[in-house]
Design an enzyme around this catalytic site. Structure first.
Site, PDB file in Angstrom:
ATOM      1  N   THR A 265       3.839  -3.987  -0.519  1.00 29.15           N
ATOM      2  CA  THR A 265       2.580  -3.955   0.142  1.00 29.15           C
ATOM      3  C   THR A 265       2.245  -2.235   0.542  1.00 29.15           C
ATOM      4  O   THR A 265       3.154  -1.474   0.741  1.00 29.15           O
ATOM      5  CB  THR A 265       2.867  -4.371   1.559  1.00 29.15           C
ATOM      6  OG1 THR A 265       1.811  -4.276   2.683  1.00 29.15           O
ATOM      7  CG2 THR A 265       4.153  -4.027   2.204  1.00 29.15           C
TER       8      THR A 265
ATOM      9  N   TYR B  62       7.332  -5.647   9.325  1.00 25.69           N
ATOM     10  CA  TYR B  62       6.869  -6.102   8.036  1.00 25.69           C
ATOM     11  C   TYR B  62       6.890  -5.090   6.896  1.00 25.69           C
ATOM     12  O   TYR B  62       7.630  -5.124   5.779  1.00 25.69           O
ATOM     13  CB  TYR B  62       5.380  -6.649   8.298  1.00 25.69           C
ATOM     14  CG  TYR B  62       4.760  -6.925   6.738  1.00 25.69           C
ATOM     15  CD1 TYR B  62       5.325  -7.850   5.965  1.00 25.69           C
ATOM     16  CD2 TYR B  62       3.585  -6.160   6.406  1.00 25.69           C
ATOM     17  CE1 TYR B  62       4.732  -8.140   4.832  1.00 25.69           C
ATOM     18  CE2 TYR B  62       3.112  -6.442   4.888  1.00 25.69           C
ATOM     19  CZ  TYR B  62       3.739  -7.418   4.489  1.00 25.69           C
ATOM     20  OH  TYR B  62       3.216  -7.676   3.240  1.00 25.69           O
TER      21      TYR B  62
END
Ligand code: UDP
Length: 339
Positions: A118, A142
């Protein structure tokens, strides 16, 4: 046929579009999913094996049964805010869970591994298009969990010879243009489905999270990539590894920044309707601008990677999906009653 590919999280949004792209390229996608977020109806191009990525015995059984030529690992938790509130959950699922998949793969002959990373690994980048060499400084659990896995893949390459690709996505959006699958979650936080549902009068006005960002129109800027283009990138990454390539890491984005206001205006142009909106404060952890430098992905994965990723094509396919009878059936509305 070119063999089975184990797709963890294959019932998810990006996972299911990738399964369709794998099937189109001649592979058989074998979905491994616990269906906690993913949808059973989205598994249409190969078998579904229900299981959790923390269950290494079950994973071993699935590797032995299907003998995959490669693994594409999507199964993960992916909400920034939730990761701040529940870091233990995120490190357990995203790091320990990935370790279980890697270990099951190691016991099964180490098939090449494509990993969903990501742009959150960059944290708040210095400004301008983000190249892969920009310092990695995630600002939430995350992003940190994904960066830890990238490091694990590097160490597995050095020690065990694992060939892997870590694909750092920017913002996935849009839906299968053939209308077979699309974005559908029990709890939705993403801008495109929220804007479309507000436009169709099925959700409250969309909140604009911050109009005071240092951007041209004051709203946050992202790099939106059509989910089918992302899916194709996974197939190409796998093919590259199957062709003998060593480990690589690259961005998946277009290089073009799109603001929250741009999305609202494009939806207005496409439908002649205004999206009902209300102003809201910035969402914690949201950087002002995240735009990829796509040069490396083009060099590694080929041209034509983002042909569907202009914002109007993305929004047009999302609108068609949200207006479809298939979506209405999922959402519980009578078919034909959706504007
Ligand atoms: N956003 C918004 N309203 C929403 C959802 C998102 O204004 O209902 C904004 C959000 O602040 C961010 C951008 O849209 O700047 C993209 O958010 P999304 O949650 O879709 O993806 P993220 O970039 O957080 O992964």
């Amino acid at each position: 046929m070119r063999g089975n590919v184990l797709v963890t999280g294959g019932a998810s949004y990006i996972g299911s579009h990738t399964c369709k792209a794998l099937a189109a390229a001649g592979f058989t996608p074998v979905t491994y999913d616990n269906l906690s977020i993913g949808n059973r109806w989205a598994v249409r191009w190969g078998p579904l094996e229900i299981g959790d990525i923390s269950d290494i015995a079950r994973l071993g059984e699935v590797f032995r049964r299907h003998r995959p030529v490669g693994v594409i690992h999507f199964a993960a938790l992916a909400l920034v805010g939730e990761s701040v509130a529940e870091p233990a959950l995120y490190y357990r699922q995203n790091v320990a869970g990935t370790m279980a998949v890697l270990e099951a793969g190691r016991a099964a002959g180490l098939p090449p591994f494509v990993f969903s990373s990501t742009c959150a690994v960059y944290g708040i980048p210095p400004g301008g298009a983000i190249g892969e060499d920009v310092p990695k400084a995630p600002i939430n659990p995350y992003g940190a969990s994904k960066l830890m896995v990238e490091r694990i893949l590097e160490d597995y390459a050095a020690a065990y010879g694992l060939r892997s690709a870590a694909l750092r996505y920017f913002n996935a959006a849009g839906a299968d243009p053939e209308g077979e699958i699309g974005e559908f979650r029990a709890v939705e936080t993403h801008i495109v489905p929220n804007a479309v549902e507000a436009l169709l009068g099925r959700k409250p006005p969309m909140k604009i999270f911050g109009r005071d960002y240092p951007t041209a129109d004051g709203t946050a800027v992202r790099d939106y990539v059509h989910v089918c283009d992302l899916a194709l990138a996974h197939v190409r990454a796998l093919e590259r590894l199957l062709g003998g390539a060593e480990r690589f890491v690259c961005n998946l984005g277009t290089g073009k920044g799109v603001s929250v206001m741009d999305i609202l205006q494009s939806l207005g142009r496409l439908t002649n309707l205004d999206v009902p909106v209300e102003d809201a404060p910035r969402r914690p952890g949201d950087p002002p601008e995240l735009v990829a430098d796509p040069a490396l992905s083009r060099a590694l994965l080929g041209e034509g990677l983002t042909t569907r990723s202009d914002i109007e094509t993305i929004l047009g396919t999302a609108l068609a999906w949200h207006r479809s009878d298939a979506y209405a059936a999922l959402a519980g509305a009578p078919p034909g009653m959706v504007r």
